[in-house]
Each structure stands twice: as C-alpha cells, then as structure tokens.
Design a protein around this motif. Structure first.
Motif, mmCIF file in Angstrom:
data_model
loop_
_atom_site.group_PDB
_atom_site.id
_atom_site.type_symbol
_atom_site.label_atom_id
_atom_site.label_comp_id
_atom_site.label_asym_id
_atom_site.label_seq_id
_atom_site.Cartn_x
_atom_site.Cartn_y
_atom_site.Cartn_z
ATOM 1 N N ALA A 88 -8.800 -9.538 -22.247
ATOM 2 C CA ALA A 88 -8.409 -10.436 -21.157
ATOM 3 C C ALA A 88 -7.707 -11.677 -21.699
ATOM 4 O O ALA A 88 -6.647 -12.081 -21.198
ATOM 5 N N VAL A 89 -8.284 -12.293 -22.734
ATOM 6 C CA VAL A 89 -7.678 -13.500 -23.312
ATOM 7 C C VAL A 89 -6.340 -13.161 -23.950
ATOM 8 O O VAL A 89 -5.356 -13.906 -23.805
ATOM 9 N N ARG A 90 -6.267 -12.031 -24.637
ATOM 10 C CA ARG A 90 -5.010 -11.604 -25.266
ATOM 11 C C ARG A 90 -3.933 -11.357 -24.210
ATOM 12 O O ARG A 90 -2.775 -11.735 -24.392
ATOM 13 N N GLY A 91 -4.333 -10.738 -23.105
ATOM 14 C CA GLY A 91 -3.367 -10.477 -22.051
ATOM 15 C C GLY A 91 -2.908 -11.744 -21.356
ATOM 16 O O GLY A 91 -1.717 -11.923 -21.079
ATOM 17 N N LEU A 92 -3.832 -12.656 -21.066
ATOM 18 C CA LEU A 92 -3.469 -13.910 -20.407
ATOM 19 C C LEU A 92 -2.534 -14.744 -21.267
ATOM 20 O O LEU A 92 -1.532 -15.287 -20.773
ATOM 21 N N MET A 93 -2.833 -14.847 -22.536
ATOM 22 C CA MET A 93 -1.971 -15.626 -23.425
ATOM 23 C C MET A 93 -0.640 -14.927 -23.675
ATOM 24 O O MET A 93 0.365 -15.577 -23.990
ATOM 25 N N GLY A 94 -0.643 -13.599 -23.551
ATOM 26 C CA GLY A 94 0.598 -12.839 -23.740
ATOM 27 C C GLY A 94 1.435 -12.721 -22.491
ATOM 28 O O GLY A 94 2.518 -12.123 -22.509
ATOM 29 N N GLY A 95 0.953 -13.258 -21.367
ATOM 30 C CA GLY A 95 1.720 -13.237 -20.130
ATOM 31 C C GLY A 95 1.539 -12.003 -19.281
ATOM 32 O O GLY A 95 2.315 -11.785 -18.341
ATOM 33 N N ASP A 96 0.514 -11.161 -19.564
ATOM 34 C CA ASP A 96 0.331 -9.914 -18.806
ATOM 35 C C ASP A 96 -0.578 -10.084 -17.581
ATOM 36 O O ASP A 96 -0.486 -9.317 -16.635
ATOM 37 N N TRP A 97 -1.506 -11.046 -17.586
ATOM 38 C CA TRP A 97 -2.458 -11.285 -16.503
ATOM 39 C C TRP A 97 -3.209 -10.002 -16.138
ATOM 40 O O TRP A 97 -3.061 -9.459 -15.047
#
Length: 282
Positions: free
Chosen positions: A243-252
């Motif tokens: 989740a954190v990786r996706g949020l920081m990567g712009g995937d939400w």
C-alpha cells in the motif's frame, strides 16, 4: 525560657467541620477532563520524555539511516543491477520495516513506568482509564513521523523519486503511522504482561523479525517457494508495504489500503481490550 513556656501552654482554637469545609472548598470543583484531553496530556508527557532524554531519538534517526544505506548498497547491485534502481523498490518497504520495528519500544516504556510505580499514581486520578495507554501511542506517533521523514530524506539523496508526488508521500506516511499506532497495542500488552523490559524486548523481536523479513519489503514474493508465498502474501506487513509503495508510486492501490486499515482495526479491537484488562488488574 518563660516566653517559650507561655507559647507552648497556649491552646489552639477549636476548628469546626463547617469552617474546615469552607476553607477547603472555596471554589467549584473543576470539570473532569475529557477522554481526548487526558489522552493528549499523556501524549505530551511522552513528548517531554523525549525532550529530557534526547538519546531516545537514536532509534528514529541513526537506525533508519543505517538501514537504508546498508540494504541499498548491500543488495542493490545483486537484485536490481544498481543501488539507484533498487532503492525505487526498497525505500517504501524499508520505511515500513523500520517504523514497525520501532513500535516495540512502546511496550518497553510501559514496562519501565510500571516498575517505577508511576502507573499506581495514574490510576488514582479521575481520568478516562485508557488515556494513559493512548497517550503513550500518541507520543510514539511523533517518533514514527520523524523516522519516516529521516528515511525519505536519505532516500531522496540516494536517488529515490516518488511518482506519487507530495500527496502520495503524505498519504503513505499517514497510513504507516495509523497502522503503527494500532500495531503498538500488541507491545503495550506485552509491557503489562511481562516482568522486565528485557523480556518485552526479547519477545517483541521474536514476533517482529519473522513478520518484517517474511514479506515483500526486500524482494517480490513471486521469487519465493509456493508454500512461503502463501504466508507472505497474507502478511499484514506485506499488505502495508504494498500500500505504501503504491501510494508513493502514484498507483493508489485501494485493495492494499483497505487490507492495511482492516489489519489495523483488528489489532485495536483484539489487543486494546486485552491491554486495558491487564492494566486494570495489574
């Protein structure tokens, strides 16, 4: 000599119950503090402890820096071809790992205050009982935020670039702090249950190390054996790191965020009542 004798022989004037009550109760009793007010007061107490013992910040400054540098340069070339490429995958995961590992110090602090007898005085106060525990966790939330900022700063220096921008980074940190707040209830339970802070530290490390290392913090679970993937893919740390990786990567990633919040709610619902039961019986 005669003056002293005369003074000692004087009798004190009688004090009636009415006059004593009028002296003691000269104003209206202040209202009982609300649950939020009491919790914030104990949270501020936790912050003041950091102010008076700044060495407590070592685990949220030096430790995260060491983790980022060590894993980036040790495994970056072997796993991704170069440290700069690897840190794009690693940093959100190592951020989760470091902050989650820091949560165990909440239990150590609780155990230390119990041994000093501080909690005996807290329980005599007319306040909301859980506010002492909530205050610990609110104070530690500041430590988690500091650790996140330190690690992101080091990561940016090493070449990490979050595609999610400021909004994605803030959302990732907020989710991580919320999860860590809930996860810390496990260690408050151990702090009340175990006798010494060394025992709390030992048991906490025994739980945290398998959870953090058997996750997708360092590598994609697809490279693992099938039987291990079944555990890793359902681990709360894996959901949080994704989740954190996706949020920081712009995937939400809505699914991973929902899983992380679900795990956080479960920790509070299960370990919160157990912690308070132990606290009331301690």
């Amino acid at each position: 000599m005669s003056t002293a004798t005369t003074t000692e022989s004087k009798e004190l004037a009688p004090v009636s119950a009415e006059s004593l009550a009028a002296l003691l109760v000269t104003k209206e009793r202040p209202p009982r503090p609300s649950a939020w007010s009491a919790s914030m007061t104990f949270g501020w107490r936790a912050v003041l402890k950091i102010k008076h013992v700044p060495e407590q910040l070592f685990d949220v400054t030096a430790f995260p820096i060491m983790m980022v540098l060590m894993y980036t340069y040790l495994f970056g070339g072997a796993l991704a071809g170069s440290p700069k490429e690897y840190i794009q995958f690693l940093l959100p995961g190592i951020l989760v790992m470091s902050v989650v590992m820091i949560t165990m110090y909440t239990g150590v602090s609780v155990n230390t205050d119990i041994e000093k007898g501080v909690f005996d005085r807290f329980r005599t106060l007319p306040i909301w009982r859980p506010s002492t525990m909530v205050g610990y966790l609110l104070g530690d939330a500041l430590r988690y935020t500091i650790a996140s900022i330190v690690m992101l700063t080091v990561g940016m220096i090493l070449g990490y670039r979050p595609d999610g921008g400021v909004a994605g980074v803030l959302a990732g940190i907020a989710l991580l702090v919320a999860f860590s707040f809930a996860f810390s209830w496990i260690w408050t339970m151990f702090g009340l249950m175990l006798r010494t802070e060394k025992s709390v530290m030992g048991v906490s490390m025994m739980v945290i190390f398998p959870l953090t290392f058997l996750s997708n913090v360092f590598v994609d679970p697809k490279t693992m054996p099938g039987w291990l993937q079944a555990f890793v893919n359902n681990s709360p740390i894996t959901h949080l790191a994704s989740a954190v990786r996706g949020l920081m990567g712009g995937d939400w990633p809505a699914d991973e965020v929902a899983w992380s919040l679900g795990w956080a709610a479960l920790f509070v619902l299960v370990f919160g009542p157990v912690t308070m039961r132990l606290y009331n019986r301690k």
